[in-house]
Design an enzyme around this catalytic site. Sequence first.
Site, PDB file in Angstrom:
ATOM      1  N   GLU A 111     -10.276   3.754   5.706  1.00  0.00           N
ATOM      2  CA  GLU A 111      -9.557   4.194   6.912  1.00  0.00           C
ATOM      3  C   GLU A 111     -10.471   4.896   7.915  1.00  0.00           C
ATOM      4  O   GLU A 111     -10.424   4.599   9.107  1.00  0.00           O
ATOM      5  CB  GLU A 111      -8.361   5.070   6.542  1.00  0.00           C
ATOM      6  CG  GLU A 111      -7.264   4.331   5.770  1.00  0.00           C
ATOM      7  CD  GLU A 111      -6.754   3.070   6.459  1.00  0.00           C
ATOM      8  OE1 GLU A 111      -6.974   2.900   7.676  1.00  0.00           O
ATOM      9  OE2 GLU A 111      -6.144   2.229   5.767  1.00  0.00           O
ATOM     10  N   GLU A 115       0.856  -1.184   0.000  1.00  0.00           N
ATOM     11  CA  GLU A 115       0.000   0.000   0.000  1.00  0.00           C
ATOM     12  C   GLU A 115       0.895   1.237   0.000  1.00  0.00           C
ATOM     13  O   GLU A 115       1.823   1.288   0.810  1.00  0.00           O
ATOM     14  CB  GLU A 115      -0.922   0.047   1.217  1.00  0.00           C
ATOM     15  CG  GLU A 115      -1.923   1.181   1.105  1.00  0.00           C
ATOM     16  CD  GLU A 115      -2.932   1.245   2.259  1.00  0.00           C
ATOM     17  OE1 GLU A 115      -2.815   0.452   3.205  1.00  0.00           O
ATOM     18  OE2 GLU A 115      -3.809   2.107   2.193  1.00  0.00           O
ATOM     19  N   GLY A 143       2.504   1.994  10.700  1.00  0.00           N
ATOM     20  CA  GLY A 143       2.344   1.288  11.976  1.00  0.00           C
ATOM     21  C   GLY A 143       2.143  -0.193  11.726  1.00  0.00           C
ATOM     22  O   GLY A 143       2.762  -1.038  12.366  1.00  0.00           O
ATOM     23  N   ALA A 144       1.288  -0.507  10.775  1.00  0.00           N
ATOM     24  CA  ALA A 144       0.972  -1.889  10.462  1.00  0.00           C
ATOM     25  C   ALA A 144       0.194  -1.924   9.155  1.00  0.00           C
ATOM     26  O   ALA A 144      -0.221  -0.879   8.656  1.00  0.00           O
ATOM     27  CB  ALA A 144       0.132  -2.501  11.573  1.00  0.00           C
ATOM     28  N   MET A 145      -0.004  -3.130   8.618  1.00  0.00           N
ATOM     29  CA  MET A 145      -0.659  -3.241   7.318  1.00  0.00           C
ATOM     30  C   MET A 145      -1.570  -4.455   7.277  1.00  0.00           C
ATOM     31  O   MET A 145      -1.188  -5.545   7.692  1.00  0.00           O
ATOM     32  CB  MET A 145       0.428  -3.322   6.230  1.00  0.00           C
ATOM     33  CG  MET A 145      -0.107  -3.429   4.830  1.00  0.00           C
ATOM     34  SD  MET A 145      -1.069  -1.951   4.348  1.00  0.00           S
ATOM     35  CE  MET A 145      -2.238  -2.703   3.227  1.00  0.00           C
ATOM     36  N   GLU A 146      -2.758  -4.238   6.714  1.00  0.00           N
ATOM     37  CA  GLU A 146      -3.852  -5.209   6.801  1.00  0.00           C
ATOM     38  C   GLU A 146      -3.878  -6.257   5.689  1.00  0.00           C
ATOM     39  O   GLU A 146      -4.944  -6.783   5.378  1.00  0.00           O
ATOM     40  CB  GLU A 146      -5.170  -4.442   6.785  1.00  0.00           C
ATOM     41  CG  GLU A 146      -5.527  -3.779   5.425  1.00  0.00           C
ATOM     42  CD  GLU A 146      -5.169  -2.301   5.329  1.00  0.00           C
ATOM     43  OE1 GLU A 146      -4.273  -1.851   6.062  1.00  0.00           O
ATOM     44  OE2 GLU A 146      -5.776  -1.606   4.499  1.00  0.00           O
ATOM     45  N   ASN A 147      -2.744  -6.588   5.045  1.00  0.00           N
ATOM     46  CA  ASN A 147      -2.730  -7.580   3.965  1.00  0.00           C
ATOM     47  C   ASN A 147      -3.624  -8.774   4.322  1.00  0.00           C
ATOM     48  O   ASN A 147      -3.611  -9.242   5.448  1.00  0.00           O
ATOM     49  CB  ASN A 147      -1.315  -8.110   3.755  1.00  0.00           C
ATOM     50  CG  ASN A 147      -0.284  -7.016   3.813  1.00  0.00           C
ATOM     51  OD1 ASN A 147      -0.306  -6.113   3.008  1.00  0.00           O
ATOM     52  ND2 ASN A 147       0.588  -7.069   4.816  1.00  0.00           N
ATOM     53  N   HIS A 204      -7.512  -2.668  14.731  1.00  0.00           N
ATOM     54  CA  HIS A 204      -7.651  -1.891  13.491  1.00  0.00           C
ATOM     55  C   HIS A 204      -7.331  -2.753  12.262  1.00  0.00           C
ATOM     56  O   HIS A 204      -8.125  -2.824  11.324  1.00  0.00           O
ATOM     57  CB  HIS A 204      -6.728  -0.671  13.548  1.00  0.00           C
ATOM     58  CG  HIS A 204      -6.765   0.184  12.317  1.00  0.00           C
ATOM     59  ND1 HIS A 204      -7.563   1.293  12.211  1.00  0.00           N
ATOM     60  CD2 HIS A 204      -6.105   0.082  11.138  1.00  0.00           C
ATOM     61  CE1 HIS A 204      -7.396   1.837  11.009  1.00  0.00           C
ATOM     62  NE2 HIS A 204      -6.513   1.118  10.341  1.00  0.00           N
ATOM     63  N   GLU A 205      -6.184  -3.399  12.285  1.00  0.00           N
ATOM     64  CA  GLU A 205      -5.783  -4.180  11.106  1.00  0.00           C
ATOM     65  C   GLU A 205      -6.734  -5.359  10.895  1.00  0.00           C
ATOM     66  O   GLU A 205      -7.104  -5.669   9.767  1.00  0.00           O
ATOM     67  CB  GLU A 205      -4.337  -4.670  11.235  1.00  0.00           C
ATOM     68  CG  GLU A 205      -3.303  -3.562  11.466  1.00  0.00           C
ATOM     69  CD  GLU A 205      -3.395  -2.392  10.506  1.00  0.00           C
ATOM     70  OE1 GLU A 205      -3.817  -2.602   9.353  1.00  0.00           O
ATOM     71  OE2 GLU A 205      -3.065  -1.259  10.913  1.00  0.00           O
TER      72      GLU A 205
HETATM   73  N1  SER Z   1      -3.523   0.705   5.695  1.00  0.00           N
HETATM   74  C1  SER Z   1      -2.614   0.722   6.809  1.00  0.00           C
HETATM   75  C2  SER Z   1      -3.386   0.981   8.058  1.00  0.00           C
HETATM   76  O1  SER Z   1      -4.284   1.741   8.051  1.00  0.00           O
HETATM   77  C3  SER Z   1      -1.522   1.708   6.636  1.00  0.00           C
HETATM   78  O2  SER Z   1      -1.789   2.970   7.091  1.00  0.00           O
HETATM   79  O3  SER Z   1      -3.128   0.424   9.046  1.00  0.00           O
HETATM   80 ZN    ZN Z   2      -6.047   1.335   8.386  1.00  0.00          ZN
END
Ligand code: SER
Ligand code: ZN
Length: 735
Positions: free
Chosen positions: A323, A124, A264-268, A300-301
Site C-alpha cells: 500500500e 482482502e 474504495g476499490a480492490m486490485e484483484n 492505484h488499483e
Molecule cells: N487493497 C485495496 C486498495 O488499496 C483496499 O484498500 O485499494
Molecule cells: Zn491499495
Amino acid sequence: MKTEQPPVIRLSDYTAPAFRIERTDLTFDLDPERTLVEARLDIARTDGDAQSLALDAEGMELLDLQLDGRALDAAEFRLDQDVLSIAEVPERFTLSAKVAIDPQSNTRLEGLYRSNGVFCTQCEAEGFRRIAPSIDRPDMLSRYRVTIRADKASCPVLLSNGNLVDSGDLEGGRHYAVWEDPFPKPSYLFALVAGDLAWIPDRFTTKSGRDVDLRIYVEHGNEARARYAMEALKRSMRWDEERFGLEYDLDIFNIVAVSDFNMGAMENKSLNVFNAKYILADPETATDADFAAIESIVGHEYFHNWTGNRITCRDWFQLSLKEGLTVFRDQEFTADMRSRPVKRIQDVRMLRARQFPEDAGPLAHPVRPDSYMEINNFYTATVYEKGAEVIRMLHALLGEEGFQKGMRRYIERHDGQAVTCDDFVAAMAGANDVDLDHFKLWYSQAGTPEVTAEGHYDGAAKTYSLSLTQRTPPTPGQAKKSPLMIPLSVALIDPEGGNQTLTLAGEDRGEETVLHLTQDRQTFTFENVPRAPKPSLNRGFSAPVRLTQPLARTDLAFLMAEDTDPFARWEAGQQYACDLLLEMIEAIGRGEAAEADPAFVEAMGRTLTNDDLDEAFRAQVMVLPSEEYIGEQMKTVDVDAIHAARETLKRAIADRLYDDLLAAYEGRRDNEPFAPTAEQAGRRALKNACLGLLVASGTADSAELARLQYDTANNMTDRMAAMALLTAYGLLRRR
Ligand code: SER
Ligand code: ZN
C-alpha cells in the site's frame, strides 16, 4: 457478560505455512440464497513435522469432504470455531470440499455477496475463508481455475481472474464460464463477479506489443459515464511502462463498478472491483476533484498489478509493502499527469489532517505494526499515507535513478513471491550499495518527529550553519524513541533570488541537497556563502515531520515570493497567513480592530500575476488556511474570531488587489467546451479562487458575477463554486 477477546496476532510469531496449496480449482453454482461451492485443492506438505491440516472456513455449511476421492467420515475431521481440521494427511493429496453459502444475507460485504442483483466478492484481507475452506493467508500462492455456473437471464456476465478458457450453455436456462489465472496468487486477490451488466470495451497495446482487451462493466445505462475511467486506465498503463518500465501481463483487464463496496476499490488480479463512485462521472454531476480522484484510484488499483499482485505481502503486518509503495506510485502518476506542486500540497494537507492526528493519538501505530487483533482496523492513514512518505524518503535519498534501480532489483529478486518490507529496503540498499539499516526505524517507530532548525550566518567566515534537532514524542506502547534518519531537502536562497551553490565539508553539493539528520542534534555548516541567505528547508516536504524554525515575517514574505521550490513557497505563504490570522484573532479578542499586513497582501498579488507559475498552483496559494487548520493552532478555539479574522484578511486582499483579481477572473471566463483536463481544471481553480476573494469584498458587482457564473456554468465545478459563495454570503437571488 462475554469478555472473550480475539487473540492478539504478533509479527514475531510468524512461521511459514506447513502446507502448500499448489492448485485451487473452484466450481460455483450461483444462487442468491444457497450458492454451492466445490473447492478442489492440490496440497503438498512443506514442513515434514506437520501431521494435521487446518483450513480456514467461516460461515459455511460443509456438505461433503473427500481426500483423494475418498469421503472422510466424521471421526477424521472437525469443523470448529471457523477452522476445518483433518487429523492425518499424506505428503501430497487432493482435498475436495463441497460447501453451501448464502450471498444474499451477507451484509458484511466480505466474501461472496450480492449488490443490486450482482454477485460480487471482496476477499482482502480475510474474506476468502467465507467462500471456501482454504489456507487464507497472503503467503499461500496458488494457481486458480474457476468454473462459474449461473442463471443465464439474470447473470449473462460471468467473470473471474485470468483468461476465459471455456463457456457454454447448460440445462434449465443456466450457462457456465471457466477462467484460468496463470499467475499464482494469494486468496485475497481472488474475485468473482456475475450479473446483468453492461460494459464499454477498449484496447491497449503494451510496449512489447501485447494487445490487451479492456472492459469496464457498469449497470445498464451508465456506459457513457465510464468513459473517463477508461481513458484514465489507459494513461495508467502507459505511465507504468514509461516511468517504471512495468508492463501489463495478461490479455484481459476488467474493471467492474458496483454500488455496494466496503473499500474504495480492490486490485484483484485482472478483475478490479470498484465502488461505482470512483468510476462513474460526467460533467453534469462530477467536479474536477471527482475526475482527479477517479484517475488516481484507477491508477492505484492498476499499479498494484506489480506492487501487490506479482509481488505480494508475506503477512498482513507487511500491508504497507504494497500500500505505501502503491500510494507513492499513484501520487507520482497524478504528479506527472497534473500539477506536481499542487499534488504535493494536497497530499501534505491530507497527511497533516489525517495521519498526524492518528500518530499523535491513542491509536498511533507504526507503518509496520507488530501486533493486531483485527487486521481490518489497520487499513489506516499511517499504513497508506505515512507508508507512502517512507517510500518517498527512499526516493529522496536515492534519487529517481537509484530508486528505479532498486525497483528493478526488487522485481528481479522477488517476482512471484510473498515478501516483507525488509526485503524491499534490502533491494533498494543492495542495488545502490548503501546502508539503510538506520532508515528502517521509520517502519517500526510510531509518532511524528518534531524537527527544529536554526540558521546562523557568519559574514566574516562566509559560512552559514544550520543547527537541527529532532525528537519524536512518546506514543502508546513506545515510550522511548530513537533518533530517525531524516532526509531533509535544503537550499539556501540568495537575497537577490535564486539558489546559492552549496558546499559542505569541502564537497560541492549543487544548488539543492538532501541532509541526513541522524542524531538528536546536528549542525551542518555550509562554506563559501557570499551573502546572508534565507534557508529553504524540507523542500517538497521531503520528510513527514513537524518543522519549526524562527522566521520573521519579512523572511516568510521573501520565501513566499522567491523560494525556488513551489511547495516551500506555498508553505511559507500558509505559515505567514497563519501567523497573521492568529495575531488578528488576538486583536479581535481584545476588542480591537484586526489589521491585515499589507506586505502579505502584496506578496499574494505577486503570486497571482506571476504567469510563470502554473494556474493550479497559484489557486492553492490564493486560498487562506482553513478555519479548522487555524483552530488547531489555538489553545482555546474562538470560532467567531477565526471567521471574522479570515474574512477581514480576504476583504483586505480583495480591496487591494481588486483589479488584478477581476482581470484574472475575466480572462478565464470563456465558456470553452468542457473537458475534464488538468489544464482546464487548473484554470477553473484559479478563476474560482479569484471569485471567492472578489465576493468577499462585498461589492454588488462581484455578487452579480457569482450569480451569472451559477446560471451559465457548463460544468459542476464552476456551478458548485458559485453556489457555495452565494450561500455563504447570503446572496441567493429569489426568482
Ligand atoms: N487493497 C485495496 C486498495 O488499496 C483496499 O484498500 O485499494
Ligand atoms: Zn491499495
